[in-house]
Design a protein around this motif. Structure first.
Motif, PDB file in Angstrom:
ATOM      1  N   MET A  99       0.746  -1.206   0.227  1.00 43.57           N
ATOM      2  CA  MET A  99      -0.173  -0.168   0.088  1.00 43.57           C
ATOM      3  C   MET A  99       0.766   1.171   0.071  1.00 43.57           C
ATOM      4  N   LEU A 100       1.930   1.166   0.907  1.00 43.75           N
ATOM      5  CA  LEU A 100       2.709   2.741   0.902  1.00 43.75           C
ATOM      6  C   LEU A 100       3.528   2.786  -0.079  1.00 43.75           C
ATOM      7  N   GLN A 163       5.398   8.400  10.505  1.00 38.09           N
ATOM      8  CA  GLN A 163       6.470   9.561  10.451  1.00 38.09           C
ATOM      9  C   GLN A 163       7.628   9.205  10.026  1.00 38.09           C
ATOM     10  N   ALA A 164       8.125   7.630   9.724  1.00 38.88           N
ATOM     11  CA  ALA A 164       9.265   7.516   9.153  1.00 38.88           C
ATOM     12  C   ALA A 164       8.939   7.744   7.539  1.00 38.88           C
ATOM     13  N   TRP A 165       7.805   7.171   7.198  1.00 40.25           N
ATOM     14  CA  TRP A 165       7.368   7.143   5.706  1.00 40.25           C
ATOM     15  C   TRP A 165       7.357   8.275   5.230  1.00 40.25           C
ATOM     16  N   MET A 168      10.555   9.818   4.435  1.00 41.94           N
ATOM     17  CA  MET A 168      11.303   9.440   3.317  1.00 41.94           C
ATOM     18  C   MET A 168      10.729  10.106   2.189  1.00 41.94           C
ATOM     19  N   ILE A 169       9.223  10.257   2.167  1.00 41.82           N
ATOM     20  CA  ILE A 169       8.710  11.137   1.079  1.00 41.82           C
ATOM     21  C   ILE A 169       9.301  12.381   0.852  1.00 41.82           C
ATOM     22  N   ILE A 170       9.281  13.177   1.960  1.00 42.86           N
ATOM     23  CA  ILE A 170       9.752  14.436   1.813  1.00 42.86           C
ATOM     24  C   ILE A 170      11.221  14.585   1.217  1.00 42.86           C
ATOM     25  N   SER A 171      12.096  13.603   1.737  1.00 43.65           N
ATOM     26  CA  SER A 171      13.569  13.407   1.476  1.00 43.65           C
ATOM     27  C   SER A 171      13.398  13.147  -0.095  1.00 43.65           C
ATOM     28  N   ALA A 172      12.888  12.203  -0.554  1.00 43.46           N
ATOM     29  CA  ALA A 172      12.813  11.805  -2.129  1.00 43.46           C
ATOM     30  C   ALA A 172      12.071  12.967  -2.879  1.00 43.46           C
ATOM     31  N   LEU A 173      11.506  13.907  -2.356  1.00 40.62           N
ATOM     32  CA  LEU A 173      10.696  14.987  -3.102  1.00 40.62           C
ATOM     33  C   LEU A 173      11.999  16.065  -3.349  1.00 40.62           C
ATOM     34  N   ASN A 174      12.529  16.066  -2.036  1.00 40.32           N
ATOM     35  CA  ASN A 174      13.528  17.279  -2.301  1.00 40.32           C
ATOM     36  C   ASN A 174      14.542  17.032  -2.995  1.00 40.32           C
ATOM     37  N   ARG A 175      14.998  15.533  -2.920  1.00 39.71           N
ATOM     38  CA  ARG A 175      16.371  15.235  -3.630  1.00 39.71           C
ATOM     39  C   ARG A 175      16.134  14.555  -4.910  1.00 39.71           C
ATOM     40  N   VAL A 189      11.869  -0.222   5.618  1.00 40.26           N
ATOM     41  CA  VAL A 189      11.540   0.409   6.600  1.00 40.26           C
ATOM     42  C   VAL A 189      10.251  -0.183   7.275  1.00 40.26           C
ATOM     43  N   VAL A 190       9.437  -0.584   6.465  1.00 40.20           N
ATOM     44  CA  VAL A 190       8.215  -1.477   6.912  1.00 40.20           C
ATOM     45  C   VAL A 190       8.691  -2.829   7.541  1.00 40.20           C
TER      46      VAL A 190
END
Length: 207
Positions: A99-100, A163-165, A168-175, A189-190
């Motif tokens: 799902m994630l 919170q971890a996911w 990760m999404i914010i980091s993926a968007l930024n990088r 992570v899951v």
């Protein structure tokens, strides 16, 4: 981080016409957010695109933060409605990971909109924790993992996973992370957070 402009509860649509206007506003916000990002979106442009008066827009959404948090809530609700059937004998960790991964793909498809929604949700949670999408998202993870009777420990684990996911999404968007890398990191992570729960459950069953 965007600020919540007004300390008042947004109006809730009740009639069919109000719900239709509300939905048009969310669709217009998604279009503008995907094209411009949070900072460049103008509320009057969204109102015009949705065919509503600016006063109507502000009645439902006192600020852009309220608007894009509501949009994220609607996206999570859609995710819940589209949750695929669980694979036979699939572990909770595998179901939640699937799902994630799907949710991450959708967010990376429209990065400016993803930023707008997640920034707004973070700002909302900072001011009013119960107004964010955490509880709804945890319910989606419970369904995806087939966890029908969660313990307080289960809920705590899923809160940590959320919170971890998000991070990760914010980091993926930024990088500009490659989607495949994000999917692999999501599965990892899951497995670390929820997999420990599954292993504990199997040990308890064996005993």
């Amino acid at each position: 981080m965007p600020r919540v402009a007004e300390d008042r509860p947004p109006a809730e649509p009740t009639s069919r016409e109000q719900k239709e206007r509300y939905a048009r506003i969310l669709r217009a916000a998604a279009r503008h957010g995907a094209a411009k990002g949070l900072e460049r979106v103008q509320m009057h442009d969204i109102a015009k695109d949705a065919g509503v008066a600016i006063a109507t827009l502000y009645r439902y959404f006192p600020s852009k933060t309220h608007l894009f948090t509501a949009l994220m809530r609607s996206q999570v609700d859609q995710l819940a409605a589209m949750t695929v059937e669980r694979v036979p004998d699939e572990s909770p960790a595998d179901g939640i990971a699937r799902m994630l991964v799907r949710a991450g793909r959708e967010l990376l498809r429209r990065p400016l909109l993803a930023h707008a929604m997640m920034q707004s949700n973070n700002a909302t949670v900072a001011q009013t924790p119960s107004a964010g999408v955490t509880e709804v998202f945890i319910d989606v993870m419970l369904d995806a993992g087939g966890i029908a009777d969660p313990t307080p420990h289960d809920l705590r684990l899923l809160g940590i996973l959320e919170q971890a996911w998000y991070g990760m999404i914010i980091s993926a968007l930024n990088r500009g992370t490659d989607p495949q890398e994000l999917e692999e990191d999501t599965a990892l992570v899951v497995s670390l957070v929820v997999g420990a729960r599954d292993a504990g459950s199997r040990t308890g069953d064996a005993a």
